[in-house]
Design a protein around this motif. Sequence first.
Motif, PDB file in Angstrom:
ATOM      1  N   UNK A 100     -15.336   3.277 -48.147  1.00 35.12           N
ATOM      2  CA  UNK A 100     -14.913   3.677 -46.821  1.00 35.12           C
ATOM      3  C   UNK A 100     -13.414   3.785 -46.651  1.00 35.12           C
ATOM      4  N   UNK A 101     -12.649   3.384 -47.669  1.00 35.95           N
ATOM      5  CA  UNK A 101     -11.192   3.406 -47.549  1.00 35.95           C
ATOM      6  C   UNK A 101     -10.667   4.834 -47.404  1.00 35.95           C
ATOM      7  N   UNK A 102     -11.287   5.781 -48.105  1.00 37.19           N
ATOM      8  CA  UNK A 102     -10.827   7.167 -48.028  1.00 37.19           C
ATOM      9  C   UNK A 102     -10.953   7.710 -46.614  1.00 37.19           C
ATOM     10  N   UNK A 103     -12.072   7.457 -45.997  1.00 37.57           N
ATOM     11  CA  UNK A 103     -12.314   7.931 -44.625  1.00 37.57           C
ATOM     12  C   UNK A 103     -11.262   7.378 -43.661  1.00 37.57           C
ATOM     13  N   UNK A 104     -11.022   6.084 -43.727  1.00 32.60           N
ATOM     14  CA  UNK A 104     -10.049   5.472 -42.829  1.00 32.60           C
ATOM     15  C   UNK A 104      -8.617   5.857 -43.184  1.00 32.60           C
ATOM     16  N   UNK A 105      -8.341   6.087 -44.464  1.00 34.97           N
ATOM     17  CA  UNK A 105      -7.011   6.533 -44.876  1.00 34.97           C
ATOM     18  C   UNK A 105      -6.686   7.901 -44.304  1.00 34.97           C
ATOM     19  N   UNK A 106      -7.682   8.790 -44.306  1.00 34.68           N
ATOM     20  CA  UNK A 106      -7.484  10.122 -43.728  1.00 34.68           C
ATOM     21  C   UNK A 106      -7.149   9.998 -42.245  1.00 34.68           C
ATOM     22  N   UNK A 107      -7.879   9.124 -41.546  1.00 36.29           N
ATOM     23  CA  UNK A 107      -7.614   8.917 -40.121  1.00 36.29           C
ATOM     24  C   UNK A 107      -6.197   8.376 -39.917  1.00 36.29           C
ATOM     25  N   UNK A 108      -5.770   7.465 -40.796  1.00 37.93           N
ATOM     26  CA  UNK A 108      -4.422   6.902 -40.693  1.00 37.93           C
ATOM     27  C   UNK A 108      -3.360   7.984 -40.880  1.00 37.93           C
ATOM     28  N   UNK A 109      -3.558   8.881 -41.833  1.00 34.02           N
ATOM     29  CA  UNK A 109      -2.608   9.972 -42.069  1.00 34.02           C
ATOM     30  C   UNK A 109      -2.567  10.908 -40.863  1.00 34.02           C
ATOM     31  N   UNK A 110      -3.732  11.211 -40.299  1.00 37.98           N
ATOM     32  CA  UNK A 110      -3.798  12.116 -39.142  1.00 37.98           C
ATOM     33  C   UNK A 110      -3.048  11.536 -37.949  1.00 37.98           C
ATOM     34  N   UNK A 111      -3.283  10.265 -37.640  1.00 35.43           N
ATOM     35  CA  UNK A 111      -2.603   9.690 -36.476  1.00 35.43           C
ATOM     36  C   UNK A 111      -1.105   9.495 -36.754  1.00 35.43           C
ATOM     37  N   UNK A 112      -0.737   9.332 -38.027  1.00 38.81           N
ATOM     38  CA  UNK A 112       0.695   9.271 -38.370  1.00 38.81           C
ATOM     39  C   UNK A 112       1.359  10.606 -38.049  1.00 38.81           C
ATOM     40  N   UNK A 113       0.676  11.704 -38.370  1.00 37.18           N
ATOM     41  CA  UNK A 113       1.205  13.032 -38.065  1.00 37.18           C
ATOM     42  C   UNK A 113       1.279  13.263 -36.553  1.00 37.18           C
ATOM     43  N   UNK A 114       0.254  12.810 -35.837  1.00 37.03           N
ATOM     44  CA  UNK A 114       0.271  12.931 -34.372  1.00 37.03           C
ATOM     45  C   UNK A 114       1.460  12.173 -33.792  1.00 37.03           C
ATOM     46  N   UNK A 115       1.674  10.960 -34.271  1.00 37.61           N
ATOM     47  CA  UNK A 115       2.773  10.140 -33.768  1.00 37.61           C
ATOM     48  C   UNK A 115       4.125  10.766 -34.092  1.00 37.61           C
ATOM     49  N   UNK A 116       4.273  11.312 -35.303  1.00 36.39           N
ATOM     50  CA  UNK A 116       5.522  11.979 -35.679  1.00 36.39           C
ATOM     51  C   UNK A 116       5.787  13.170 -34.758  1.00 36.39           C
ATOM     52  N   UNK A 117       4.746  13.940 -34.460  1.00 35.52           N
ATOM     53  CA  UNK A 117       4.899  15.058 -33.533  1.00 35.52           C
ATOM     54  C   UNK A 117       5.379  14.603 -32.168  1.00 35.52           C
ATOM     55  N   UNK A 118       4.843  13.483 -31.693  1.00 39.71           N
ATOM     56  CA  UNK A 118       5.286  12.934 -30.404  1.00 39.71           C
ATOM     57  C   UNK A 118       6.754  12.517 -30.465  1.00 39.71           C
TER      58      UNK A 118
END
Length: 338
Positions: A100-118
Amino acid sequence: MLIDYVSLIGGLVVLIVAGDVLVRGAVSIAERLGIPALVIGLTIVAFGTSAPELFISLGAAIDGLPGIAIGNVVGSNVANVLLVLGMPALIASTSCREKGATRNSIFMVVISLVFIGMCFHSPIGRLDGAILLMLLGVFFWESVRATRNHRAANGHGSATATATNGDDEDDAEVDLPFDEVDGVPENPALAIMFIALGLIGLPLGAHFTVEGASALASSWGVSDAVIGLTVVALGTSLPELVTSLVAAVRGHTAVALGNVIGSNIFNLLAIMGITAAFVPLSVPAEVLKLDLWVMLASALLVLAFSVFHVTIRKPSGVILCALYGLYIFSAFQFGKIG
């Protein structure tokens, strides 16, 4: 200057201890009220263990020090990857084959990109905070759904969750962003006292930490953001680091990756979401130039570890720790005033 060091270090110690006793007391009361363990973990324990970061970021934002508020979270996420994964590997090899680490890692990368955009549309305002908290709700909902699926499939109340996408490779257990809590008081009066001490200690510890950090930034000739990214972030990451080191000594290194992913997700969504919901945050220029990209690179590194099922051995641990040292050096160079 000595009093500034005492204020910073003492404040961090009070924060860590206060967060710990608050969690123990709250879990005790919740268990007596019959609240399910999953709900306790996803709410009380998750928020309680992140309380030091929350109170520091919220206190710094209220005091007009957004550099410390944002730096605390960004720096903690970097430290979690490079130190919390790197240092235990010096003791024992750390497996990244956790299901399950891959699934959660992808989510972590996505929200990191969202936060950077903000951050590049600074200031981070109340709408941004609401979006982050909504994503936190999505993460919680998915964790609950996955846990129920896992329990239904296995016929027992496991503390892990199964993420099912109709694909055998994706049917994987995922660690929720909290650890089992030991030392929960059985006496209700003691539990209430623990909660009271935690609620008193957290704002006091945050106040002294922010005051000390701000004063040291001035005396060292660097910005508030640098102190938040380095000294404060490292201090608030100590519980995760100590937990991982103890697990490595005991031969339980597999939990490290899940703890890092869960902590990083919670830092971005809960800490930044709650802080921005109260006080808009202006992002310092040096954070935009360097630190956000180091945070994103760290998240991508975790994703790579997960996808390729890497085992982090001693040489890799040395490299990760060295990269963290290089990051600290670079942060001070970028953050010099004048």
